[in-house]
Design a protein around this motif. Structure first.
Motif: not given
Length: 313
Positions: A108, A133, A303
């Motif tokens: 991320l 997610l 996302y």
């Protein structure tokens, strides 16, 4: 796309406990908060900090409890299952499922770098730092949930899902609580639409759900074959060729199951309401306005959407 291959996932095992290492950007409480958003959820149960979920593994049903005390490791307790709870194949299947469910493969850091310079995402990523997610690893469940949610509010969608699961899913009772596994495609494939309209599905949704179940039961549609395409555009086109699957549902499945970080269900009402809330608007933004607002999210639309959904709960 996740690079996990059987036998390569880093995890420790004991007789009935697995431990998965967590990525640096992970916050268990924020993930737990998302999973706790509906009191009518029927496919897992949250009790304090434990998440209980019933998994079909081969011909067995396996009940697990997930927790993380430190945001460094995810602990998975195997509570009920086949006679040999220490089976390496059983542990591998459970670890694979949880790894995908929490999207632990995705780095991320690039998304957070992008979000830090985006006026819409910078605050929401700070507020929910470490949210992953949360996915739906089972293709039939993901497609069914997408169809169930078409053009109805989330509350009624949960009600329909519960009716479907309790009518045709598989139960397991453990310590006076019943847990449910989502119906297998073969169970739904043999139904007449009237069986689902009796649960308050519309006639069209009943037909769509049974049609997808038949494709999966006969092997025409399956997760592995979709992933082998290796191209998200090709996956989307295959999904769009299925009766009942439009752009919103296809992108929802790409986002929650096939793990395309650029999937963008731009017509999603929840996204529109979230943008209205974050921007302090009197009306929901139009699609051209949303495309302009999302101009800086390229490659991370899934996302961005997921984090914006989170502000509504």
């Amino acid at each position: 796309m996740p690079s996990y291959q059987p036998g390569t996932l880093p995890w420790c095992e004991q007789t009935s406990t697995l431990t998965l290492p967590l990525p640096a950007i992970f916050n268990y409480e924020h993930n737990l908060g998302y999973l706790s958003r509906s009191t009518n959820e029927c496919l897992f149960h949250v009790d304090n900090s434990d998440i209980y979920k019933l998994l079909p593994v081969g011909d067995n049903l396996v009940l697990i409890a997930v927790n993380s005390p430190d945001n460094k490791e995810l602990h998975i307790r195997i509570l009920s299952g086949p006679e040999d709870l220490s089976s390496p194949l059983l542990h591998e299947a459970i670890a694979r499922y949880v790894w995908g469910w929490f999207d632990l493969e995705t780095d991320l850091a690039p998304f957070y770098e992008l979000a830090g310079g985006d006026p819409l995402l910078s605050r929401v990523t700070q507020d929910f730092y470490g949210l992953r997610l949360l996915g739906i690893p089972d293709l039939f469940e993901a497609m069914s949930w997408g169809i169930i949610g078409q053009q109805i509010n989330l509350t009624f969608a949960y009600t329909l899902k519960r009716r479907l699961v309790e009518a045709y899913g598989t139960p397991l009772t453990w310590q006076d609580r019943t847990y449910w596994a989502f119906p297998a495609p073969g169970r739904i494939a043999g139904l007449a639409p009237e069986a689902l309209t009796a649960l308050q599905f519309t006639g069209k949704k009943a037909e769509y759900l049974i049609g997808i179940a038949r494709l999966m039961a006969e092997g025409t549609l399956n997760l592995e074959a979709l992933l082998e395409r290796g191209d998200y555009g090709a996956m989307e086109q295959e999904l769009l060729s299925i009766r009942g699957i439009g752009p919103w549902t296809a992108n929802y499945v790409l986002m929650r199951c096939l793990r395309n970080p650029a999937a963008f269900p731009i017509a999603d009402v929840g996204l529109h309401n979230a943008l209205k809330h974050v921007l302090g608007l009197e009306a929901k933004p139009t699609l051209p306005e949303i495309r302009r607002l999302a101009g800086g999210w390229k490659g991370w639309e899934a996302y961005a959407t997921f984090y914006l959904w989170r502000v509504l709960y």
